[in-house]
Design a protein around this motif. Sequence first.
Motif, short mmCIF file in Angstrom:
data_model
loop_
_atom_site.label_atom_id
_atom_site.label_comp_id
_atom_site.label_asym_id
_atom_site.label_seq_id
_atom_site.Cartn_x
_atom_site.Cartn_y
_atom_site.Cartn_z
N LEU A 17 0.82 -1.21 0.00
CA LEU A 17 0.00 0.00 0.00
C LEU A 17 0.86 1.26 0.00
CD1 LEU A 17 -2.82 -1.06 2.48
CD2 LEU A 17 -2.97 -0.87 0.01
N GLY A 18 1.97 1.23 0.73
CA GLY A 18 2.87 2.39 0.75
C GLY A 18 3.44 2.69 -0.62
N LEU A 19 3.85 1.62 -1.32
CA LEU A 19 4.42 1.81 -2.66
C LEU A 19 3.33 2.15 -3.68
CD1 LEU A 19 7.14 -0.97 -2.78
CD2 LEU A 19 7.46 1.49 -2.55
N PHE A 29 1.48 9.08 -6.57
CA PHE A 29 2.07 10.42 -6.56
C PHE A 29 2.95 10.62 -7.80
CE2 PHE A 29 5.54 13.32 -5.25
CZ PHE A 29 4.79 14.46 -5.01
N LEU A 30 3.73 9.60 -8.16
CA LEU A 30 4.60 9.67 -9.32
C LEU A 30 3.79 9.82 -10.61
CD1 LEU A 30 7.43 9.51 -10.54
CD2 LEU A 30 7.22 7.01 -10.52
N SER A 53 -8.50 7.50 -8.00
CA SER A 53 -7.46 6.49 -7.81
C SER A 53 -6.86 6.59 -6.41
CB SER A 53 -6.36 6.66 -8.86
OG SER A 53 -6.88 6.48 -10.16
N LEU A 54 -6.58 7.81 -6.00
CA LEU A 54 -6.03 8.01 -4.66
C LEU A 54 -7.03 7.58 -3.60
CD1 LEU A 54 -3.72 9.12 -2.93
CD2 LEU A 54 -4.80 11.38 -3.05
N GLY A 55 -8.31 7.87 -3.84
CA GLY A 55 -9.35 7.45 -2.90
C GLY A 55 -9.42 5.94 -2.77
N THR A 56 -9.20 5.24 -3.88
CA THR A 56 -9.22 3.77 -3.87
C THR A 56 -8.11 3.22 -2.98
OG1 THR A 56 -10.10 3.74 -6.12
CG2 THR A 56 -9.12 1.71 -5.31
N VAL A 57 -6.90 3.76 -3.14
CA VAL A 57 -5.78 3.30 -2.33
C VAL A 57 -5.98 3.69 -0.86
CG1 VAL A 57 -3.29 3.38 -2.00
CG2 VAL A 57 -4.22 3.48 -4.31
N CYS A 58 -6.45 4.90 -0.63
CA CYS A 58 -6.69 5.35 0.75
C CYS A 58 -7.75 4.50 1.43
CB CYS A 58 -7.12 6.83 0.76
SG CYS A 58 -5.78 7.97 0.37
N LEU A 90 -6.77 -0.83 -10.97
CA LEU A 90 -5.70 0.10 -10.61
C LEU A 90 -4.39 -0.63 -10.34
CD1 LEU A 90 -5.07 3.10 -9.97
CD2 LEU A 90 -5.63 2.60 -7.58
N ILE A 91 -4.49 -1.77 -9.67
CA ILE A 91 -3.29 -2.57 -9.38
C ILE A 91 -2.66 -3.07 -10.67
CG2 ILE A 91 -2.52 -4.75 -8.39
CD1 ILE A 91 -4.60 -4.16 -6.11
N ARG A 92 -3.48 -3.50 -11.63
CA ARG A 92 -2.96 -3.94 -12.93
C ARG A 92 -2.13 -2.84 -13.59
NH1 ARG A 92 -5.41 -8.42 -15.55
NH2 ARG A 92 -7.25 -9.25 -14.49
N LEU A 93 -2.64 -1.61 -13.52
CA LEU A 93 -1.97 -0.50 -14.17
C LEU A 93 -0.70 -0.06 -13.43
CD1 LEU A 93 -5.10 1.68 -15.08
CD2 LEU A 93 -3.64 0.42 -16.68
N LEU A 94 -0.79 -0.04 -12.10
CA LEU A 94 0.30 0.53 -11.31
C LEU A 94 1.37 -0.47 -10.89
CD1 LEU A 94 -1.42 3.10 -8.90
CD2 LEU A 94 -0.24 3.53 -11.05
N PHE A 95 1.06 -1.78 -10.95
CA PHE A 95 2.02 -2.75 -10.41
C PHE A 95 3.40 -2.66 -11.05
CE2 PHE A 95 3.88 -6.97 -9.60
CZ PHE A 95 3.82 -6.95 -8.22
N PRO A 96 3.51 -2.50 -12.39
CA PRO A 96 4.86 -2.36 -12.97
C PRO A 96 5.62 -1.17 -12.39
CG PRO A 96 3.25 -2.79 -14.69
CD PRO A 96 2.47 -2.51 -13.44
N ILE A 97 4.91 -0.08 -12.10
CA ILE A 97 5.55 1.10 -11.50
C ILE A 97 5.93 0.79 -10.05
CG2 ILE A 97 5.25 3.54 -10.89
CD1 ILE A 97 3.22 3.72 -13.18
#
Length: 256
Positions: free
Chosen positions: A16-18, A24-25, A63-68, A90-97
Amino acid sequence: MINTLIMARPKKRLFLGLMLASEFLVALLLYGFWKITYPGLSGIYEHLPAVLGVLMIVVSTFSLGTVCNMVLAMRGFPYLPMFRKYSYELIRLLFPIVVRVGKIFGISRRQLEGSFIAVSNLIFLKCGIKVKADRLLVVVPHCLQLASCPHKITRDPNNCKRCGGCNIGDLMKLSEEMGFHFLVATGGTLARQFVKQVKPKAVLAIACERDLMSGIQDVYPLPAVGVLNIRPNGPCYNTRVDMDDVKKMLEKIIID
């Protein structure tokens, strides 16, 4: 000697932290893209930069609300089901990052996958998903069977002789006692075929981090929960599972 692949329980806050750092990135990259394209967009239509900017803000905020929401759920707050589907997308999109950001801090992909599974299990339980035993499918990898065993149990685990050499017999006994469907799969194709045949309401999968992560996302919207296997001899060979962990998870999922 027990292999180092038997790790401590994954920490949800790691993933979750990453995810937050990756959010943010991405937001910075979107802003940079918007700033660079502003002159060209305004040349096409004077209000186009504003429209695109508002759209980017809405997407980034949601997206930020989902993670929060996942972070708050970890802290004991209710998990909002409206975010569940978007969470996996969202995880599918962000996991490589997330993986690339993790490398900067010396965090391995396996650690992140394990942390994801812990987060996914949390979402599953927070959504209050419970099913009758006969609507639950438990899927395990064929490497859970002792490699030297001559009996073919993929597709038909009833061929197991329950010699005690591996956990297949334990799981078969549990299946008979509780009434859930049980499958030993050689891969995702067989598992998906069985899902179509049985039409369960939920899946409990036992596997390594990588297979659990891909499997949980592949079967969506069918809710799935995962239990990590134990690899005293390395991956994909004579693996085991903590039966106490399996029983505890089953007790949380199955209703009378």
